[in-house]
Design a protein around this motif. Structure first.
Motif, PDB file in Angstrom:
ATOM      1  N   ALA A 195       0.825  -1.205   0.000  1.00 28.08           N
ATOM      2  CA  ALA A 195       0.000   0.000   0.000  1.00 28.08           C
ATOM      3  C   ALA A 195       0.864   1.261   0.000  1.00 28.08           C
ATOM      4  CB  ALA A 195      -0.931  -0.006   1.203  1.00 28.08           C
ATOM      5  N   ALA A 196       2.016   1.200   0.687  1.00 24.75           N
ATOM      6  CA  ALA A 196       2.903   2.360   0.764  1.00 24.75           C
ATOM      7  C   ALA A 196       3.718   2.543  -0.504  1.00 24.75           C
ATOM      8  CB  ALA A 196       3.839   2.220   1.965  1.00 24.75           C
ATOM      9  N   THR A 197       4.155   1.446  -1.105  1.00 23.84           N
ATOM     10  CA  THR A 197       5.041   1.535  -2.276  1.00 23.84           C
ATOM     11  C   THR A 197       4.290   1.510  -3.596  1.00 23.84           C
ATOM     12  OG1 THR A 197       5.363  -0.884  -2.253  1.00 23.84           O
ATOM     13  CG2 THR A 197       6.961   0.478  -1.026  1.00 23.84           C
ATOM     14  N   ARG A 198       3.047   1.029  -3.568  1.00 25.94           N
ATOM     15  CA  ARG A 198       2.220   0.970  -4.775  1.00 25.94           C
ATOM     16  C   ARG A 198       0.821   1.503  -4.439  1.00 25.94           C
ATOM     17  NH1 ARG A 198       4.355  -2.042  -8.854  1.00 25.94           N
ATOM     18  NH2 ARG A 198       6.114  -3.404  -8.391  1.00 25.94           N
ATOM     19  N   PRO A 199       0.706   2.819  -4.259  1.00 26.33           N
ATOM     20  CA  PRO A 199      -0.602   3.391  -3.910  1.00 26.33           C
ATOM     21  C   PRO A 199      -1.676   2.993  -4.917  1.00 26.33           C
ATOM     22  CG  PRO A 199       1.138   5.037  -3.712  1.00 26.33           C
ATOM     23  CD  PRO A 199       1.766   3.839  -4.370  1.00 26.33           C
ATOM     24  N   ARG A 200      -2.896   2.866  -4.400  1.00 23.24           N
ATOM     25  CA  ARG A 200      -4.093   2.487  -5.164  1.00 23.24           C
ATOM     26  C   ARG A 200      -4.135   0.999  -5.488  1.00 23.24           C
ATOM     27  NH1 ARG A 200      -1.814   6.449  -7.594  1.00 23.24           N
ATOM     28  NH2 ARG A 200      -1.461   5.298  -9.539  1.00 23.24           N
ATOM     29  N   SER A 201      -3.215   0.232  -4.927  1.00 19.52           N
ATOM     30  CA  SER A 201      -3.303  -1.225  -5.078  1.00 19.52           C
ATOM     31  C   SER A 201      -4.528  -1.745  -4.344  1.00 19.52           C
ATOM     32  CB  SER A 201      -2.046  -1.904  -4.515  1.00 19.52           C
ATOM     33  OG  SER A 201      -0.914  -1.621  -5.314  1.00 19.52           O
ATOM     34  N   THR A 202      -5.090  -2.831  -4.850  1.00 23.46           N
ATOM     35  CA  THR A 202      -6.232  -3.492  -4.212  1.00 23.46           C
ATOM     36  C   THR A 202      -5.738  -4.800  -3.620  1.00 23.46           C
ATOM     37  OG1 THR A 202      -7.765  -2.524  -5.812  1.00 23.46           O
ATOM     38  CG2 THR A 202      -8.536  -4.440  -4.575  1.00 23.46           C
ATOM     39  N   GLN A 203      -5.977  -5.000  -2.322  1.00 26.73           N
ATOM     40  CA  GLN A 203      -5.424  -6.169  -1.649  1.00 26.73           C
ATOM     41  C   GLN A 203      -6.479  -6.850  -0.782  1.00 26.73           C
ATOM     42  OE1 GLN A 203      -1.143  -5.733  -0.358  1.00 26.73           O
ATOM     43  NE2 GLN A 203      -1.754  -3.579  -0.269  1.00 26.73           N
ATOM     44  N   GLN A 204      -6.340  -8.165  -0.697  1.00 26.29           N
ATOM     45  CA  GLN A 204      -7.155  -8.962   0.214  1.00 26.29           C
ATOM     46  C   GLN A 204      -6.230  -9.778   1.113  1.00 26.29           C
ATOM     47  OE1 GLN A 204     -10.741 -10.914  -1.208  1.00 26.29           O
ATOM     48  NE2 GLN A 204     -10.494  -9.960  -3.224  1.00 26.29           N
ATOM     49  N   VAL A 205      -6.537  -9.777   2.389  1.00 25.47           N
ATOM     50  CA  VAL A 205      -5.799 -10.561   3.376  1.00 25.47           C
ATOM     51  C   VAL A 205      -6.745 -11.608   3.945  1.00 25.47           C
ATOM     52  CG1 VAL A 205      -4.543 -10.518   5.563  1.00 25.47           C
ATOM     53  CG2 VAL A 205      -4.337  -8.590   3.976  1.00 25.47           C
ATOM     54  N   VAL A 206      -6.303 -12.857   3.950  1.00 19.91           N
ATOM     55  CA  VAL A 206      -7.099 -13.948   4.507  1.00 19.91           C
ATOM     56  C   VAL A 206      -6.377 -14.467   5.742  1.00 19.91           C
ATOM     57  CG1 VAL A 206      -8.092 -16.223   4.095  1.00 19.91           C
ATOM     58  CG2 VAL A 206      -7.984 -14.554   2.225  1.00 19.91           C
ATOM     59  N   GLU A 207      -7.008 -14.340   6.887  1.00 28.13           N
ATOM     60  CA  GLU A 207      -6.421 -14.760   8.160  1.00 28.13           C
ATOM     61  C   GLU A 207      -7.484 -15.493   8.982  1.00 28.13           C
ATOM     62  OE1 GLU A 207      -4.671 -15.868  11.226  1.00 28.13           O
ATOM     63  OE2 GLU A 207      -3.340 -14.687   9.935  1.00 28.13           O
ATOM     64  N   ARG A 208      -7.192 -16.714   9.361  1.00 33.10           N
ATOM     65  CA  ARG A 208      -8.172 -17.530  10.077  1.00 33.10           C
ATOM     66  C   ARG A 208      -8.422 -17.037  11.505  1.00 33.10           C
ATOM     67  NH1 ARG A 208      -7.976 -24.152  10.451  1.00 33.10           N
ATOM     68  NH2 ARG A 208      -9.930 -24.429  11.595  1.00 33.10           N
ATOM     69  N   ASP A 209      -7.409 -16.470  12.140  1.00 36.64           N
ATOM     70  CA  ASP A 209      -7.487 -16.102  13.554  1.00 36.64           C
ATOM     71  C   ASP A 209      -8.185 -14.749  13.686  1.00 36.64           C
ATOM     72  OD1 ASP A 209      -7.004 -15.431  16.236  1.00 36.64           O
ATOM     73  OD2 ASP A 209      -5.100 -16.534  16.254  1.00 36.64           O
TER      74      ASP A 209
END
Length: 286
Positions: free
Chosen positions: A94-108
Motif C-alpha cells: 500500500a505504501a510503495t504501490r498506492p491504489r493497489s487493491t489487496q485482500q488478506v485472509v487470516e483464520r485467527d
C-alpha cells in the motif's frame, strides 16, 4: 490481558490470548512506533506504523523484493495474502504501490481484532481482511484476479498440511493472472525434506521457479526461512539476486538446473499425503 490504546511514549508490551495462542506485541526500542508480533513465542511480523515500507525480518524483506518486481515500480497491483499476521506486506505494498487493491485472509479472527485495534491500517489503503481459513478464502477469489499471491501461513510455527499440496497450488494458479507471481514463506531445517517436497509440488504447477534463502539454510546447516517464487513466465532472477545479495543479511537465489538438482528426487505432495511443515527447534526463538 490486553491494554487500552497506548500513547506513543509507553513501552509496555500488549499481551492477549488469540485463537492461535498467546499473542504479544513488543515495542521496538529503536523505532518509536514499531512493534513485533509474536504468537506463542514465535515471531510473526514486524510493523513500523511511521514507515510501513520498512521491512525488518529477513524473509519479509525477500517478499518485499518479490512485490517490487511483480510490476513496474509504483504501479498498482492486486495482491492476495494468505496469512495475515500484522499485515506487514500488505502495508508495504500500500505504501510503495498506492491504489493497489489487496485482500488478506487470516483464520485467527481474534488476532485480526488485536492488530486492527493496536496497529490500525491506513484508512486510505485498499486492504480488505477476511477472517477465514486460507484455502477457503482462496476458493472465493475470481479466476485471474491476482498479480501476486503470497502464502505466509503458520499455526504453532508450522505451515498447515492442507496448504502444502498440488490441490492447493492448483487453486493458486487459477487466481493468478498470466505473468503473475506466487510467493511462499517456507520454513525447514536439516535434512530439508519439506523444502524439497515443496519445490517438487510447485514444479508440478509452475514452469518457472526460484528459491531465496540464507546459504546456511540451503546447505542444511540450520533451521530457517526460504522464500519460494513461482510463475508461468520468466522470473526476474538477476534483479532478485542483486537485491537479495545486498540485504543486511545476504541471501542466495537458486533457479534453473541448480534448483532442480537441489530438489533431488522429491515428489509432489498431494492432499492425501500432505503433512504440516516441521516444528522449529526451541533454540530458533531464543
Amino acid at each position: 490481558m490486553a491494554r487500552n490504546r497506548r500513547s506513543r511514549e509507553e513501552s509496555d508490551a500488549v499481551v492477549e490470548q488469540v485463537d492461535g495462542g498467546l499473542a504479544q506485541l513488543l515495542p521496538d526500542r529503536d523505532r518509536p512506533r514499531a512493534w513485533t508480533l509474536l504468537v506463542d513465542g514465535a515471531p510473526q511480523s514486524h510493523v513500523d506504523l511511521d514507515d510501513p515500507a520498512y521491512l525488518d525480518f529477513e524473509y519479509q524483506r525477500r517478499l518485499g523484493h518479490v512485490a517490487d518486481l511483480v510490476a513496474p515500480a509504483g504501479k498498482p497491483i492486486q495482491a492476495l495474502h494468505l496469512g495475515g499476521g500484522a499485515f506487514t506486506l500488505a502495508r508495504y505494498i500500500a505504501a510503495t504501490r498506492p491504489r493497489s487493491t489487496q485482500q488478506v485472509v487470516e483464520r485467527d479472527t481474534a488476532l485480526i481484532a488485536l492488530v486492527r485495534r493496536e496497529l490500525p491500517l491506513d484508512p486510505g489503503a485498499r486492504i480488505r481482511v477476511r477472517g477465514t481459513d486460507a484455502r477457503e478464502g482462496l476458493a472465493k477469489i475470481a479466476d485471474g484476479w491476482a498479480d501476486l499471491v503470497v502464502a505466509d501461513v503458520f499455526s504453532g510455527a508450522r505451515t498447515p498440511a492442507h496448504l502444502t499440496s498440488t490441490e492447493f497450488l492448483t487453486d493458486v494458479r487459477r487466481v493468478l493472472r498470466p505473468g503473475g507471481f506466487y510467493a511462499a514463506n517456507l520454513a525447514d531445517g536439516p535434512p530439508l525434506a519439506h523444502l524439497r517436497g515443496q519445490l517438487a509440488t510447485a514444479a508440478a504447477l509452475f514452469p518457472e521457479l526460484a528459491l531465496v534463502a540464507d546459504p546456511t539454510v540451503l546447505r542444511g546447516k540450520r533451521f530457517g526461512n526460504a522464500v519460494l517464487l513461482a510463475g508461468d513466465q520468466a522470473l526476474p532472477v538477476a534483479e532478485l539476486t542483486r537485491r537479495s545479495a545486498s540485504d543486511p543479511h545476504p541471501a542466495r537465489v537458486e533457479h534453473g538446473r541448480a534448483l532442480r538438482d537441489f530438489s533431488g528426487g522429491a515428489v509432489a505432495v498431494t492432499d492425501a499425503r500432505a503433512v504440516a511443515s516441521p516444528a522449529p527447534p526451541p533454540s530458533v526463538f531464543r
